[in-house]
Design a protein around this motif. Sequence first.
Motif, mmCIF file in Angstrom:
data_model
loop_
_atom_site.group_PDB
_atom_site.id
_atom_site.type_symbol
_atom_site.label_atom_id
_atom_site.label_comp_id
_atom_site.label_asym_id
_atom_site.label_seq_id
_atom_site.Cartn_x
_atom_site.Cartn_y
_atom_site.Cartn_z
ATOM 1 N N TYR A 13 0.884 -1.028 -0.111
ATOM 2 C CA TYR A 13 0.134 0.090 -0.017
ATOM 3 C C TYR A 13 0.725 1.236 -0.117
ATOM 4 O O TYR A 13 0.363 2.401 -0.323
ATOM 5 C CB TYR A 13 -1.182 0.009 0.973
ATOM 6 N N THR A 16 0.955 1.936 -3.635
ATOM 7 C CA THR A 16 -0.466 2.272 -4.340
ATOM 8 C C THR A 16 -0.811 3.761 -3.602
ATOM 9 O O THR A 16 -1.302 4.518 -4.536
ATOM 10 C CB THR A 16 -1.545 1.298 -4.070
ATOM 11 N N MET A 17 -0.469 4.162 -2.518
ATOM 12 C CA MET A 17 -0.564 5.360 -1.803
ATOM 13 C C MET A 17 0.132 6.399 -3.019
ATOM 14 O O MET A 17 -0.469 7.370 -3.129
ATOM 15 C CB MET A 17 -0.152 5.517 -0.632
ATOM 16 N N ARG A 29 3.428 17.356 -1.734
ATOM 17 C CA ARG A 29 3.500 18.187 -0.695
ATOM 18 C C ARG A 29 4.443 18.021 0.457
ATOM 19 O O ARG A 29 4.705 16.799 0.786
ATOM 20 C CB ARG A 29 1.821 17.835 0.004
ATOM 21 N N PHE A 33 6.666 13.280 8.951
ATOM 22 C CA PHE A 33 6.070 11.889 9.583
ATOM 23 C C PHE A 33 6.862 11.692 10.814
ATOM 24 O O PHE A 33 7.971 11.940 10.989
ATOM 25 C CB PHE A 33 6.258 10.688 8.597
ATOM 26 N N PHE A 117 5.485 14.070 0.824
ATOM 27 C CA PHE A 117 4.693 12.697 1.095
ATOM 28 C C PHE A 117 5.239 11.635 0.311
ATOM 29 O O PHE A 117 5.226 10.498 0.977
ATOM 30 C CB PHE A 117 3.212 13.072 0.876
ATOM 31 N N LEU A 322 1.673 10.596 9.529
ATOM 32 C CA LEU A 322 1.719 11.923 9.128
ATOM 33 C C LEU A 322 1.309 13.019 10.160
ATOM 34 O O LEU A 322 -0.006 12.823 10.465
ATOM 35 C CB LEU A 322 0.709 12.116 7.896
ATOM 36 N N ARG A 325 1.629 18.648 7.105
ATOM 37 C CA ARG A 325 1.797 18.829 5.739
ATOM 38 C C ARG A 325 1.485 20.135 5.115
ATOM 39 O O ARG A 325 0.646 21.030 5.702
ATOM 40 C CB ARG A 325 1.050 17.642 5.017
ATOM 41 N N VAL A 335 -2.043 17.726 11.029
ATOM 42 C CA VAL A 335 -3.178 16.711 10.986
ATOM 43 C C VAL A 335 -3.048 15.485 11.814
ATOM 44 O O VAL A 335 -2.123 15.359 12.402
ATOM 45 C CB VAL A 335 -3.031 16.220 9.227
ATOM 46 N N ALA B 198 -4.525 1.864 0.779
ATOM 47 C CA ALA B 198 -4.015 2.929 1.442
ATOM 48 C C ALA B 198 -4.031 3.016 2.900
ATOM 49 O O ALA B 198 -4.801 1.913 3.541
ATOM 50 C CB ALA B 198 -4.936 4.234 0.872
ATOM 51 N N ALA B 199 -3.352 3.957 3.639
ATOM 52 C CA ALA B 199 -3.365 4.174 5.003
ATOM 53 C C ALA B 199 -4.074 5.567 5.206
ATOM 54 O O ALA B 199 -4.508 6.119 4.360
ATOM 55 C CB ALA B 199 -1.921 4.151 5.475
ATOM 56 N N HIS B 200 -4.063 5.415 6.599
ATOM 57 C CA HIS B 200 -4.743 6.929 7.080
ATOM 58 C C HIS B 200 -3.960 8.296 6.636
ATOM 59 O O HIS B 200 -4.671 9.284 6.471
ATOM 60 C CB HIS B 200 -4.878 7.000 8.619
ATOM 61 N N SER B 201 -2.672 7.950 6.444
ATOM 62 C CA SER B 201 -1.853 9.155 5.944
ATOM 63 C C SER B 201 -2.264 9.520 4.781
ATOM 64 O O SER B 201 -2.091 10.719 4.545
ATOM 65 C CB SER B 201 -0.394 8.826 5.885
ATOM 66 N N PHE B 202 -2.764 8.670 3.919
ATOM 67 C CA PHE B 202 -3.356 9.169 2.443
ATOM 68 C C PHE B 202 -4.456 10.002 2.478
ATOM 69 O O PHE B 202 -4.481 11.028 1.922
ATOM 70 C CB PHE B 202 -3.554 7.794 1.719
ATOM 71 N N LEU B 204 -5.244 11.902 5.470
ATOM 72 C CA LEU B 204 -4.697 13.069 5.807
ATOM 73 C C LEU B 204 -3.914 14.143 4.901
ATOM 74 O O LEU B 204 -3.774 15.177 5.155
ATOM 75 C CB LEU B 204 -3.780 12.710 7.283
ATOM 76 N N LEU B 205 -3.279 13.498 4.086
ATOM 77 C CA LEU B 205 -2.513 14.023 3.104
ATOM 78 C C LEU B 205 -3.159 15.412 2.199
ATOM 79 O O LEU B 205 -3.142 16.008 1.916
ATOM 80 C CB LEU B 205 -1.818 13.186 2.163
ATOM 81 N N HIS B 206 -4.685 14.697 2.130
ATOM 82 C CA HIS B 206 -5.507 15.454 1.303
ATOM 83 C C HIS B 206 -6.330 16.445 1.931
ATOM 84 O O HIS B 206 -6.503 16.205 3.305
ATOM 85 C CB HIS B 206 -6.555 14.512 0.272
#
Lengths: 435, 435
Positions: A13, A16-17, A29, A33, A117, A322, A325, A335, B198-202, B204-206
């Motif tokens: 993942y 994929t992220m 961005r 972390f 990121f 994270l 950001r 965040v 995907a993880a939570h960071s993905f 939170l990134l947006h």
Amino acid sequence: MWQQPTSLFTDHYELTMLQASLHSGAAHRPSVFEAFARRLPEGRRYGVVAGTGRILEGLKEFRFGEEQLAFLAETRVVDETTLDYLRNFSFSGNIYGYAEGEIYFPNSPVLIVESTFAEACVLETFILSALNHDSAIASAASRMIASSGTRPCIEMGSRRTHEESAVAAARAAIIAGFDSTSNLEAGHRYGLKTVGTAAHSFTLLHDSERAAFKAQVASMGAGTTLLVDTYDVEAGVRAAVEVAGPELGAVRLDSGDLVEQARWVRDLLDDLGNENTRILVTSDLDEYAIAALQSAPVDAYGVGTSLVTGSGHPTASMVYKLVARHNDAGEFVSVAKAAKNKASVGGRKFALRRLNERGRATEELIGVGELPAADANDRVLLEQFVVNGEIQAGWTGAEGVRRAAKRHKDSILEMPGSSRRLQRGEPVIPTVYID
Amino acid sequence: MWQQPTSLFTDHYELTMLQASLHSGAAHRPSVFEAFARRLPEGRRYGVVAGTGRILEGLKEFRFGEEQLAFLAETRVVDETTLDYLRNFSFSGNIYGYAEGEIYFPNSPVLIVESTFAEACVLETFILSALNHDSAIASAASRMIASSGTRPCIEMGSRRTHEESAVAAARAAIIAGFDSTSNLEAGHRYGLKTVGTAAHSFTLLHDSERAAFKAQVASMGAGTTLLVDTYDVEAGVRAAVEVAGPELGAVRLDSGDLVEQARWVRDLLDDLGNENTRILVTSDLDEYAIAALQSAPVDAYGVGTSLVTGSGHPTASMVYKLVARHNDAGEFVSVAKAAKNKASVGGRKFALRRLNERGRATEELIGVGELPAADANDRVLLEQFVVNGEIQAGWTGAEGVRRAAKRHKDSILEMPGSSRRLQRGEPVIPTVYID
């Protein structure tokens, strides 16, 4: 260290992220972390940071070569755009953190990665693997050292854990204060002192225990350690002394009631004139068994299974989150996830260890933003390991291990005496957030 | 697999024993070593053999090159005679054992090495590292598979263990019946199916959860899995369905009361017209949590920490013992240590699984010497992996993993139904010694 890229020590993942964020544009961005533990393993008073040097060693080899790219392309883990990004991947950001060997507490910002990121995301799994494994072992090892006082501890657990974990475990044990290891690869990679003499199989190989002792002493000298419990311990000790004489280095006891046995074996050795022959004990020792043996005339402890499996806590449970950001305006915003029991404090942290006038730690001070004017007794905890992609000297290899062992020793000296208590309890100093 | 020699994944004492036995001449005595577990982890009903394929892969690279020899010479681990022996080292003996994926019980002869003492001795540490780690993971994984019924389990624990253990753990989990892994290196080395989104960071990134979902769906298609618990689960599910539509592949839940949550999320998905959207749950699952979730409308389990740390038993505690060796007359004699609680049965073993007329296992039959005339329902358990130093085909790489997974599945089908019980108890069949 690594002769092949470390880049696939990564969860699917992460890539994929990366792909989805390259698609949305958010991949670029600037981000922060943070690796930290929400809590210590139940009842533990402190944790020990380890793995940092290995992360930096692995970072050097964190690249996607043709073999890795071909795998990702064939299995369609990611698309062409992402493959192009990975082909040119090289970490260009900053990494800060607690020095390896440092003590940590709940929410201590053990490692901080500042980059896009994309760059920070793909490092996640590898960073956590090294921190979680190595810190678990170092944390257990430190308790064993606290229990063993001035008696040396020897790491002997290689056979109870994965062959590469064994190398990392030996390294972590030395950082926490172990004297030496049985692991030759660890000795080779990190310049560690290795030790070992013989197992029961060596005795069984020969026609008698005496023949085995003679063979060992003939080859290795009287200063060797003879394992005396293959058949009858008393007969074994007598045979060892007869064969090796007064210069016999040590006897090893690996079974039975070690406290009682060490006492009469000591008396027997003394009676036979071997006052200088030492007693090494092994056999599933942990910090509690070591504490119980402190009253017995034992000279050194060999520790295996319990050490390499973290003495009940085989992983440090650190997470990598994270915390800040950029937004579209190019400003950092904190965040945090809002799910129950997993609230994180957002933003780039500082960390100080507050010490009292006698140099003893009283609080772990953590805050977001700029470092406050430090009290004279505060110790700044964050070091910078990577500057714009450049790994700084002194943290890796044999030098890194020596430095980490020194750091651990100094940090332990700062701790309140209650840190050495084996009983379950709260962290020995509180983590305090300041604004 | 290994691009460098595996020979230093070895305890110091293996080489000092080699030196002393070369000196006494006993090094060349034909010998039989056996790897076995004296007991299963407390309360476990059976164990699963894993690591055998990795041992054979590592055996290919078990040689002492100039770098290894230089290290041993500089640090004076062994003398010149021993260095000469190691320079030419190549295993020339036989290795037998339980097929990888096979079930084992206390004292099952899981691996047998027949060679000179010298050759078998230097392999000890590496063999035990692989068996003890991989079997611990496979044994835990098998219980999770027993709990999960027909629902697939996904291995996701890489970040909680050493980066190389993570690869071996993924491999062991697949052998025990897991569907797939998050570990890319494991996918690459062993041809395993890898998964992840995907993880939570993905999120939170947006700038919003919706923006993150849109980015993910735009890049990966509506069939992806969206993580819906970063903020509010209900809002997350609604946003996921709005963004991805009826083709949404799955939602992932990673926190909270998963049983209760899965129920109302299922209802909500159905109400929104997403009957085909699956629910994947993660969050510190173990075999007990999986069992508790079986009544909830969950479609797949992602398992991490508990799997890669052996669900409370991170090592299989196998030992590797000299059980027979030649005497001066050139005859094999059984040997065994006499210390308390560690008595071993000496000699080269055979092993059979006795099955009843319905094909269910009733006993593990172990004896020393020649295989008895087998009952029609006995299954011979020992395979030969290495013949005079030649590694036999079919046990390593991707093929070895597929074969091991098949073996495990077939062996589980033979077991009494009580093998699937999670409660603590005795081994599900007894180990019986026959003369």
